[in-house]
Design an enzyme around this catalytic site. Structure first.
Site, mmCIF file in Angstrom:
data_model
loop_
_atom_site.group_PDB
_atom_site.id
_atom_site.type_symbol
_atom_site.label_atom_id
_atom_site.label_comp_id
_atom_site.label_asym_id
_atom_site.label_seq_id
_atom_site.Cartn_x
_atom_site.Cartn_y
_atom_site.Cartn_z
ATOM 1 N N GLY A 62 0.854 -1.189 0.000
ATOM 2 C CA GLY A 62 0.000 0.000 0.000
ATOM 3 C C GLY A 62 0.883 1.231 0.000
ATOM 4 N N CYS A 89 5.298 -6.019 1.805
ATOM 5 C CA CYS A 89 5.626 -4.596 1.811
ATOM 6 C C CYS A 89 4.873 -3.860 2.925
ATOM 7 C CB CYS A 89 5.375 -3.996 0.427
ATOM 8 S SG CYS A 89 6.145 -2.380 0.223
ATOM 9 N N TYR A 90 3.873 -3.052 2.589
ATOM 10 C CA TYR A 90 3.094 -2.378 3.639
ATOM 11 C C TYR A 90 2.530 -3.417 4.617
ATOM 12 C CZ TYR A 90 -0.436 0.621 5.844
ATOM 13 O OH TYR A 90 -1.183 1.323 6.749
ATOM 14 N N HIS A 176 8.279 -7.565 -3.337
ATOM 15 C CA HIS A 176 7.021 -8.002 -3.953
ATOM 16 C C HIS A 176 7.187 -9.353 -4.663
ATOM 17 C CE1 HIS A 176 4.629 -4.394 -3.241
ATOM 18 N NE2 HIS A 176 5.796 -3.758 -3.303
ATOM 19 N N GLU A 178 4.961 -11.083 -5.928
ATOM 20 C CA GLU A 178 3.940 -11.248 -6.967
ATOM 21 C C GLU A 178 4.368 -10.689 -8.323
ATOM 22 O OE1 GLU A 178 3.933 -9.234 -4.460
ATOM 23 O OE2 GLU A 178 2.827 -7.368 -4.765
ATOM 24 N N ASP A 234 -14.606 -10.160 -23.519
ATOM 25 C CA ASP A 234 -15.391 -10.584 -22.353
ATOM 26 C C ASP A 234 -16.850 -10.847 -22.706
ATOM 27 O OD1 ASP A 234 -13.014 -9.938 -21.137
ATOM 28 O OD2 ASP A 234 -13.696 -7.928 -20.605
ATOM 29 N N LYS A 375 -9.151 -11.307 -16.606
ATOM 30 C CA LYS A 375 -9.254 -11.365 -18.069
ATOM 31 C C LYS A 375 -8.548 -12.594 -18.651
ATOM 32 C CE LYS A 375 -9.547 -8.185 -21.874
ATOM 33 N NZ LYS A 375 -10.789 -7.474 -21.629
#
Ligand code: XMP
Length: 519
Positions: A62, A89-90, A176, A178, A234, A375
């Site tokens: 964040g 992180c945060y 991070h 991710e 979509d 997506k």
């Protein structure tokens, strides 16, 4: 409405631009993860804990500092609930702060790549190299560890790059895991998800798709289903799935807003009706859209008008066909999640809400079968349903269409110029084999006039800008330097073939600071 899944991993969002990526990474491992905002009530935060379906929490990063007044936080009881937590992180700093450690501004900010050195190859780092590259983005650091915690890794600038209290199954990483730039990021997340939380693989898109089809089939027994389609990935996949489930009890409705690209109304109809056999109702509402856009130059006003007009047209058309019990649209997870990073372009949100309200006021129930999906997951479902590759790989096209690619007023003449130039861009990019490698590639009309010479005469005509970008998700993007011969051919064709254009320029700005679209 859609079938509900029970999340094994819940990602608590503190406003990071990467929150969605965390949930996607966990799902890629075959474990169903969902995102909730940090201020969710206790029952939402810990749903499934008592039943044993919830296996762990991940606190996202964040932008704030934990020691600032009003900084996002969670109820501290969560640390006593016996549930494993990974803070990123945060998230790590918040754990440190709430559990009795100290977080302070670091002497230097650490953004971008850094080398982490593992001190304790505890569960998270088991069997990983002793040092590897990670992606950092922080200004604060943990100065004093909370009681019970130990440092697992450090970088040159950050003494506590990862910590843990293994007894309470609380873990934190300052970097991070991710993002793709962190080596072994997926391994670290997998160690947490499987080894610490003991999650089981339960997320299988093919099985989920079958559940969706069965669910739509059951709903269709109650009444007919109307599906709003735009021709994009979509809504096309949604229409195909609902057709699979409900057969002739569904009808797709496609509204031409007059702001589509060259040949697009025909192509969308051919794809849906002829290639996929989907019952389709086509409405050409170009005139009313262009009429309402006359004289309008402000981008946000254009978006508002287009959104409101769409709702009006759609509702009118729906009334004229036959009664429908359900209205389905291709809302995706990122449109739903209440995250700072996921709010998306305002018009999409606004139109979405307006339409949903109008549809409900007509007594229809709204179905959003893709509300849980990202997506790339929808693209996988598209493949499972046998949707043609060229449809799956269409580049994204904004709802307000060419209106936000014509700076200033949208007029039929300007639309004609932009359509012709854009068609050349698409054709040449496809011919060069670039189309599917790019996030978006399109023309923008800048209706200021510049001087040129054509033949023996001076010309005074418009400028076309080329916007050609690559991106993972549209959140950030970089411009692409196409081969020179391709650029030359493109440019020559545009100035030779499109009347009213005598100059082509190339946009060489990344996002941020610029956006992908020009308005
Ligand atoms: P920007 O221009 O914000 O675009 O960098 C990011 C992505 O979103 C698309 N975009 C929109 N899509 N309605 C939409 O449906 C809009 O108003 C809108 N504005 C931008 C854009 O094409 C890109 O893929």
């Amino acid at each position: 409405m859609r079938p509900i899944r029970k999340a094994q991993i819940r990602v608590v969002d503190f406003g990071s631009q990467y929150t969605q990526l965390i949930a996607r990474r966990v799902r890629e491992m075959g474990v169903y993860a969902e995102i909730v905002p940090y201020h969710s009530p206790w029952e939402v935060l810990t749903a499934g804990l008592a039943e044993g379906t919830l296996r762990g929490l991940i606190f996202s990063g964040g932008p704030q500092s934990v020691y600032q007044r009003g900084a996002p936080t969670v109820c501290p009881e969560v640390y006593q609930a016996g549930i494993p937590i990974l803070g990123i992180c945060y998230g790590l700093q918040l754990m440190a702060h709430q559990l009795g450690g100290q977080v302070v501004p670091g002497p230097i900010r650490e953004y971008g790549p850094a080398r982490v050195e593992v001190e304790t190859p505890d569960v998270l780092f088991q069997e990983l190299p002793p040092t590897f590259q990670v992606w950092m983005s922080h200004g604060d650091r943990v100065e004093r560890l909370p009681p019970g915690f130990q440092v697992l890794a450090h970088t040159e600038a950050t003494p506590c790059a990862a910590f843990a209290d293994p007894r309470r199954r609380l873990y934190g990483v300052q970097f991070h895991p991710e993002v793709a730039h962190t080596a072994y990021g997926r391994d670290i997340l997998a160690r947490f998800v499987f080894d610490v939380c003991g999650a089981a693989r339960d997320w299988d898109l093919a099985a989920y798709m079958r559940e969706l089809i069965a669910w739509v089939q059951a709903r269709s027994q109650e009444g007919d289903i109307l599906v709003a389609v735009s021709g994009g990935v979509d809504s096309t996949v949604l229409a195909r799935l609902i057709h699979e489930a409900a057969g002739d009890r569904m009808l797709a409705v496609f509204v031409n807003n007059g702001l589509l690209r060259q040949g697009e109304p025909e192509a969308v109809q051919a794809n849906l009706r002829d290639r996929m056999g989907i019952p389709l109702h086509y409405v050409d509402a170009s005139e009313i859209f262009l009429e309402r856009l006359r004289g309008v130059t402000d981008p946000e006003q254009k978006r508002r008008i287009i959104g409101d007009t769409f709702v009006d047209v759609f509702i009118q058309v729906t009334r004229s066909i036959r009664p429908f019990q359900f209205f389905a649209q291709g809302t995706l997870y990122p449109d739903v999640v209440e995250s700072g990073a996921s709010l998306g372009p305002s018009a999409v949100i606004k139109t979405h809400h307006n339409l949903v309200e109008a549809v409900r006021s007509m007594g229809m129930e709204v179905l959003e079968p893709f509300r849980e999906l990202f997506k790339d997951e929808v693209r996988q479902i598209a493949r499972l349903l046998g949707i043609p590759d060229d449809v799956i790989h269409r580049q994204p096209f904004p709802g307000p269409g060419l209106a936000i690619r014509i700076l200033g007023e949208v007029t039929p003449e300007r639309l004609a110029i932009l359509r012709a130039a854009d068609a050349i861009v698409e054709a040449e990019i496809r011919l060069g084999g670039w189309y599917e490698r790019l996030w978006q590639s399109f023309a923008v009309l800048i209706p200021v006039r510049t001087v040129g010479v054509m033949g023996d005469e001076r010309s005074y005509a418009h400028v076309i800008a080329l916007r050609i970008v690559e991106s993972q998700d549209g959140m950030t993007a970089d411009w692409v330097y196409l081969p020179e011969d391709l650029l030359r051919r493109l440019t020559a064709r545009i100035v030779n073939e499109v009347r009213g254009v005598n100059r082509v320029v190339l946009d060489v700005t990344s996002k941020p600071p610029a956006t992908i679209e020009w308005e």
